[in-house]
Design an enzyme around this catalytic site. Sequence first.
Site, PDB file in Angstrom:
ATOM      1  CB  CYS A 104       0.840  42.373 -49.138  1.00 11.16           C
ATOM      2  SG  CYS A 104      -0.233  41.714 -50.427  1.00 11.16           S
ATOM      3  CG  HIS A 153      -2.720  44.801 -47.228  1.00 13.12           C
ATOM      4  ND1 HIS A 153      -1.614  45.582 -47.483  1.00 13.12           N
ATOM      5  CD2 HIS A 153      -2.948  44.093 -48.355  1.00 13.12           C
ATOM      6  CE1 HIS A 153      -1.197  45.356 -48.722  1.00 13.12           C
ATOM      7  NE2 HIS A 153      -1.999  44.462 -49.266  1.00 13.12           N
ATOM      8  CD  GLU A 189      -1.654  47.525 -44.401  1.00  9.90           C
ATOM      9  OE1 GLU A 189      -1.427  46.422 -43.842  1.00  9.90           O
ATOM     10  OE2 GLU A 189      -1.476  47.708 -45.625  1.00  9.90           O
TER      11      GLU A 189
END
Length: 540
Positions: A387, A513, A515
């Site tokens: 990001c 993102h 993650e």
Amino acid sequence: MRELNDKTRIIFTTGGVFSALGKGIACSSIGALLKNLSFKVLNMKLDPYLNIDAGTMSPYQHGEVFVTQDGKETDLDIGNYERFLNQNLPKESNITSGLIYSNVLNEERNGKYLGKTIQVIPHITDAIKNEIIFMANKHEPDFLIVEIGGTVGDIESVPFIESARQLISKYKNKIFSVHIVPIIQMLTSNEEKTKPLQHSVKELMGMGIIPDVLLVRGKGIVSEENKEKISLICGLDKNNIISLPNQTSVYFLPEFLLEQNLHNIIFNKMDLEEMNSKDLGEWSIFTSKIKEPKKYVTKIAIIGKYTEITDAYLSVITSLEIAAIHNNSEIKIDLINAEKINESNVRGLKRYSGVVVPGGFGDRGIEGKIETIKFVRENNIPFLGICLGMQLAAIEFARNVLGIVDANSTEFDDNTIEPIITILDGKYKEKDLGGTLRLGNYSCAIKKDTKTFEAYQDSIVFERHRHRYEFNNDYRDIFELNGVIFSGVNVENDLVEIIELQDHKFFIATQFHPELTTKTFTPNPLFNSFVEVTKELKNK
Ligand code: GLN
């Protein structure tokens, strides 16, 4: 009032004595336990604060903001639940007092309660019960685990606890109550004290809830002597006092709960048949991977700005750790403050086998991050940018490779003459800051013959977003001519989602993102590939 469907049983969890007991991990572990005994399980969290959602809070308050696939900014425990359940959760899995009050007050303005006095009981408690039952009825899990945030005794969580009490009194053995409490160790000796725990149970009982089980946090397991004492004073069977000690890995907890028969204690109260499983199937395969001796080691630096607290980057750190487990690798992660990095000390990053620049807002620390990205780009050190990390990678490339010295993001300089990163079409340029970012899942087409494709092995993927700014398409050609591959592009709006460098061991940066989609059984593919290229033989 909604009626609870016939199938779903609810497990309420409360916490006592102090916060930060690891309640979220405990609830996730109960979820993993039941799910791996083949039940359909969902987790939900009720947060007592008055923010409508977690979106506007600084990571210093409650750690990272987690985003669901359907675009809600939630408490980080939703991320723990998703990873432990190996399943995505819907936006209704995180409710705050602020949301409840705001809904009730909007209804009041619309005339729903005309003539009535609106009160915490029954109107706020009804709204809370409705949200819980809505979640249960919409998805019909066998078990819905509902974590009540905060600590019993806090003023703000009273309406949630009262709602749980009302549901228990109505649905009786379809509802189970777990109270999570610590055993305190004396400062001057190893002596353990159960008094605070006893008082917390009393407090909960005073609010009308008799816990079915105590999960006791402590350094070790609860001694027989303490069990007897707690059992007598709290009126609980000794078997219903369950130890939740610190473990070398949090992922061992579900099996630890299985060993202590928590599932059968739950089933007994709920008139379900006992189960005599010796292990947790796929979960036990996963934990056996954790126990395997490790052949590799990887050393990762995360260059961020919230380095005093690890929770700010919880999903990034956890994604790295889970990827390492699946790669038979030990992992060492250092959080480094970007504000301390400059041209003269950036060489120190040479010690790491990989570097991550995670997401963020605002300009604090960005020059250190740009210095970092320049260094890893020039020195062929594996890099994952996320990001803001991707936006800065683009700015760094523009400044130092393309010679666009004024390259910037309009987030940092509204009047920059080289807006490499900017707000497109003014779409997200709204006055309100709550829930107005580009949030949740968007599709991304992956370019063949790239490292990104090697990682995903798929031509269309869905990843979660939380940002306002984008790569400016006016600059795409000049980047491509100079060795940048736009290896992922959003299908509907032609927005840049992933950039990759051609002549580099691993340089991938994403607008989304990655993650947020890691599960314990399946690390996000980019994290998996990143660890794969950064792991080194241990006794090299
Ligand atoms: N601040 C940037 C934006 O709003 C990046 C956000 C992030 O890293 N999550 O676009």
